[in-house]
Design a protein around this motif. Sequence first.
Motif, PDB file in Angstrom:
ATOM      1  N   LYS A 138      -4.743  11.297   4.273  1.00  0.00           N
ATOM      2  CA  LYS A 138      -3.520  11.383   4.679  1.00  0.00           C
ATOM      3  C   LYS A 138      -3.272  10.332   5.528  1.00  0.00           C
ATOM      4  CE  LYS A 138       0.058  12.953   7.358  1.00  0.00           C
ATOM      5  NZ  LYS A 138       1.122  14.342   8.592  1.00  0.00           N
ATOM      6  N   ASN A 139      -4.162   9.293   5.437  1.00  0.00           N
ATOM      7  CA  ASN A 139      -4.612   8.099   6.877  1.00  0.00           C
ATOM      8  C   ASN A 139      -4.326   6.930   5.976  1.00  0.00           C
ATOM      9  OD1 ASN A 139      -4.071   5.844   9.138  1.00  0.00           O
ATOM     10  ND2 ASN A 139      -6.692   5.679   8.447  1.00  0.00           N
ATOM     11  N   MET A 140      -5.886   7.666   4.715  1.00  0.00           N
ATOM     12  CA  MET A 140      -6.165   6.590   3.378  1.00  0.00           C
ATOM     13  C   MET A 140      -4.825   6.829   2.765  1.00  0.00           C
ATOM     14  SD  MET A 140      -9.810   8.482   3.269  1.00  0.00           S
ATOM     15  CE  MET A 140      -9.415   7.375   1.304  1.00  0.00           C
ATOM     16  N   ASP A 141      -3.768   7.378   2.296  1.00  0.00           N
ATOM     17  CA  ASP A 141      -2.772   7.387   1.499  1.00  0.00           C
ATOM     18  C   ASP A 141      -1.840   6.305   2.412  1.00  0.00           C
ATOM     19  OD1 ASP A 141      -3.759   8.984  -0.302  1.00  0.00           O
ATOM     20  OD2 ASP A 141      -2.407  10.751  -0.044  1.00  0.00           O
ATOM     21  N   SER A 142      -1.928   6.597   3.253  1.00  0.00           N
ATOM     22  CA  SER A 142      -0.879   5.261   4.614  1.00  0.00           C
ATOM     23  C   SER A 142      -1.194   4.120   4.109  1.00  0.00           C
ATOM     24  CB  SER A 142      -0.765   6.384   5.735  1.00  0.00           C
ATOM     25  OG  SER A 142       0.305   5.447   6.500  1.00  0.00           O
ATOM     26  N   ILE A 143      -2.300   3.821   4.531  1.00  0.00           N
ATOM     27  CA  ILE A 143      -2.548   2.469   4.435  1.00  0.00           C
ATOM     28  C   ILE A 143      -2.339   1.942   2.537  1.00  0.00           C
ATOM     29  CG2 ILE A 143      -4.785   1.264   4.485  1.00  0.00           C
ATOM     30  CD1 ILE A 143      -6.053   3.232   6.169  1.00  0.00           C
ATOM     31  N   ARG A 144      -2.787   2.807   1.684  1.00  0.00           N
ATOM     32  CA  ARG A 144      -2.471   2.238   0.197  1.00  0.00           C
ATOM     33  C   ARG A 144      -1.166   1.966   0.354  1.00  0.00           C
ATOM     34  NH1 ARG A 144      -6.822   5.601  -2.554  1.00  0.00           N
ATOM     35  NH2 ARG A 144      -6.604   7.027  -1.450  1.00  0.00           N
ATOM     36  N   GLU A 145       0.029   2.726   1.031  1.00  0.00           N
ATOM     37  CA  GLU A 145       1.455   3.022   0.972  1.00  0.00           C
ATOM     38  C   GLU A 145       2.015   1.928   1.311  1.00  0.00           C
ATOM     39  OE1 GLU A 145       2.955   6.221   2.074  1.00  0.00           O
ATOM     40  OE2 GLU A 145       2.020   7.028   0.397  1.00  0.00           O
TER      41      GLU A 145
END
Length: 286
Positions: A207-214
Amino acid sequence: MSKRVWLITGCSTGFGRELVKIVSEQGEIAIGTVRNENQIKDLEAINPDLVKGIVLDVQKQDTIDTASAFISKEFGRLDVLVNNAGYGTLGPIEETSEEEVQRQFDVNVFGCVRMIKLALPFMRKQRSGNILNITSIAGLNGFPGVGIYNGSKFALEGIGEALAAETRHIGINVTNIEPGPFRTDWAGRSATFNESSIPEYNETATKNMDSIREVSGNQIGNPVRAAQAMYEVTTIENPPVHLPLGGPAYKRVAIRLQEFKEEIDKFRELGRPTDFTEEELKAMEN
């Protein structure tokens, strides 16, 4: 006083490149490192009289030795080192390979130490200088999916603090620069994503990795203003050992300090009574 000489690693993009621009605009000499020979011409075009590009890989000691010899021959001094070269590896700790862990630490920690060892003989001789370590807010607070990167930046934070204590009395100042989210390539081309296949990490690391990418490309931090702050901190007589950059970094630091204090206080009676008592110490003396 002659023009200050800067050595800035990782100048192909981002903070490093912006700092080269500002240093040269101030009439000072900026030696910027790049990974490839074909990047030198573009870097030096910023200001041919004051900018010098050199090929340097912080993982390769021979390139560092070559840089040291060049600085000694051409300038005979080094006033500011900026440890900017680095990258982020993202992914659950369990699923990050040992090879990637070693690479992350070799670049972000050992590479910086190699550069510090290049700079210190110049600065000790001068009895002056500034070393800026570009760490991160991630060097002060652990986040899911960023654990190995966290570890490398926590390590650099500790090295920077200790170095500041070792060298301040001889005029060498060390500042750990702790950016929050800035509009650089950190979460894009420069990052390594180790995708998770373990469902237990879906709500944490993934979830945090996806947030960073977004958020990549839309971060609130302005790299030009960050570089300006980095330049200015080297002009302060007694600069700080820690300098967070950007509103999100200051917010996160405040939260982290409060959380840390609350946790320490909550379990004080578990951890504190682990010393020898006065009676035990006296008994041991007899």
